[in-house]
Scaffold this active site. Structure first.
Site, PDB file in Angstrom:
ATOM      1  N   ASN A 109       0.811  -1.215   0.000  1.00 47.61           N
ATOM      2  CA  ASN A 109       0.000   0.000   0.000  1.00 47.61           C
ATOM      3  C   ASN A 109       0.844   1.264   0.000  1.00 47.61           C
ATOM      4  O   ASN A 109       1.900   1.314   0.621  1.00 47.61           O
ATOM      5  CB  ASN A 109      -0.883   0.042   1.257  1.00 47.61           C
ATOM      6  CG  ASN A 109      -2.138  -0.799   1.104  1.00 47.61           C
ATOM      7  OD1 ASN A 109      -2.747  -0.821   0.044  1.00 47.61           O
ATOM      8  ND2 ASN A 109      -2.513  -1.489   2.171  1.00 47.61           N
ATOM      9  N   LYS A 191      -5.157   5.076  -6.486  1.00 43.66           N
ATOM     10  CA  LYS A 191      -5.569   4.174  -5.407  1.00 43.66           C
ATOM     11  C   LYS A 191      -5.575   4.896  -4.064  1.00 43.66           C
ATOM     12  O   LYS A 191      -6.399   4.606  -3.196  1.00 43.66           O
ATOM     13  CB  LYS A 191      -4.668   2.940  -5.361  1.00 43.66           C
ATOM     14  CG  LYS A 191      -5.220   1.937  -4.351  1.00 43.66           C
ATOM     15  CD  LYS A 191      -4.936   0.478  -4.604  1.00 43.66           C
ATOM     16  CE  LYS A 191      -5.839  -0.379  -3.730  1.00 43.66           C
ATOM     17  NZ  LYS A 191      -5.150  -1.476  -3.073  1.00 43.66           N
TER      18      LYS A 191
END
Lengths: 313, 313
Positions: A109, A191
């Site tokens: 992430n 994202k």
């Protein structure tokens, strides 16, 4: 990474590494899993995937598991699926797996992961990917794949490459939809527009996604910070779709009562991915001259939640 | 309100109303307490105050308690110490207590309380006050006075008055330090500089004051929003002291592990004072043309905490 049956090492077999690695192994690829806390359980009982596309299992004799990278074969492709809070372990965990042309794909992430890998192992072998998937690790060796599954990946330096396409084919041939990005940074920032608010507020408020979007205050909270992140991305030269914020909210409505990975980390007393999801984007926004007061405030809130979490891990 | 021994009605006998009312009664004033949930307990057992200045008690025969304003005598002074979430009860609870010259002093948190009282009962009888006190209601009829105790009060319309001085004397003669303000709005906004961050973040993160100020992230979080509130106050024409933010942090260091009233409300499942502490200041700041993105975000966060709190009350 041009051989017919590449050796694939999965470094960090949590929800994401376990799920995608299991899909590759299920479809005949040569996958080697590095585990830490779940090693004994998976070695004894295999890996169980409860999936919205049908459950499946890798039995102990169908799965190659390790608790020490020095015992693993040198790999053609290393999938990095560690929590970014473990990035100080890159050298000891990944170093032993490399030969000259090993490619490293990080599916972690946030921002900064490729940069750190490039510093250690050279930029030319690094790719980055994003997993668009609702997935939780339910118990040691048990993964719950709730929804979605698309991977978008791209070269850290440069546009689409043969190598990126070959890696995408590994996934596509294993029932995992996979797209190659023109520009990895665009993918990362796109994202973040979801990750920053839903991971951040999910963890700070301990609320699932449905409870964040089912009321006006929640929508204001989420979209306020999404606008700042989109503005930062634009200032960094990335053209965001005009309706990207609406897109994120619509996409989230299909997820039901989803616990973001950071909400799960908080509930389970694990370290939160504070720097990769909030700290590094904030620093990049500030360097680009964009004011992001809400992102800054969320960064501080998550730091405090992380600081005061009960240490259960 | 010029008579020698005024009748004082306390409307809302929680921590603040109970403590200050008990101090007035302890020193011979004629105090009538209106209670709701704690009525039976206080009627039977009296009011117990554990105070840093020495514990004391009003026994059942020393205290005048009521559960219905129609049974109370008409008052010379009404002290309003309800939670601002109960402001829709002003008319039925306060109306029956009024005669032509009854003064109403609200010692509630935040903004908008005097305005609402003025709409209902006329601006000329309204005063506002702030309690600088660390105090919790420990159990029905038991109040814990932890530290401090100063009241600052002022006229809703106009500067210091004889009436304000007479009310201040009621408190001063009851061992409660009391100051009359030149400008009530200045007092309200000064207090918001503490109330907004410590009540807000205390409730959202469920952290006591000491855990908010013992680290860099917490200080950034608190002072970021304090700067916005101070800027809003300045835009409204109120001159804030240059060191007001440092003052608040220093003052808080003496409080120890203090639970703000809103953290307590969250823990006990009670409604949070969202509008008076966050909503109304935000609206006033916006009308004054000041951008307060962090205050807006905190407002939304507190709304969500309030929306999703377990209803225990």
């Amino acid at each position: 990474m041009s051989i017919a049956r590449p050796k694939i090492a999965v470094v960090g077999t949590g929800a994401v590494g376990g799920y995608y690695g299991a899909r590759l192994a299920q479809h005949g690829h040569d996958v080697h899993f590095l585990l830490r806390s779940d090693y004994e359980t998976v070695k004894r009982r295999g890996l169980n995937v409860r999936s919205c596309h049908g459950d499946f299992r890798l039995s102990p004799d169908q799965i190659q598991v390790y608790n020490d990278p020095h015992k693993m074969p040198v790999a053609d492709l290393v999938l990095v699926t560690l929590k970014s809070t473990a990035n100080d372990q890159f050298q000891p965990l990944i170093g032993p797996l490399l030969k000259e042309d090993t490619a490293i794909l990080t599916i972690q992430n946030g921002l900064g992961n490729e940069d750190r890998l490039a510093e250690l192992f050279g930029a030319s072998r690094i790719l980055g990917g994003m997993a668009f998937v609702c997935i939780n690790r339910e118990a040691p060796g048990v993964i719950h794949h709730i929804d979605h599954g698309l991977i978008r990946l791209g070269e850290f330096k440069g546009g689409p490459s043969d190598r990126a396409n070959r890696i995408a084919n590994l996934f596509s041939s294993s029932t995992v939809q996979c797209e190659v990005l023109e520009d990895l940074r665009f993918g990362r920032w796109s994202k973040l527009i979801w990750n920053i608010p839903f991971n951040g507020f999910g963890a700070v408020l301990d609320l699932t996604t449905d409870r964040l979007i089912d009321n006006e205050a929640g929508i204001e909270l989420l979209t306020g910070i999404m606008r700042e992140v989109a503005e930062a991305a634009e200032a960094l030269g990335l053209k965001m779709p005009a309706d990207i914020i609406d897109q994120q909210i619509r996409r989230t409505r299909t997820m039901g009562a989803y616990r973001s990975s950071m909400q799960v980390d908080r509930q389970e007393g694990r370290a939160l991915e504070v720097e990769s999801i909030f700290g590094e984007p904030l620093r990049q926004a500030n360097r680009a001259g964009v004011k992001t007061p809400k992102l800054e405030m969320l960064y501080r809130l998550v730091q405090l939640v992380d600081r005061h979490r009960p240490k259960l891990e």
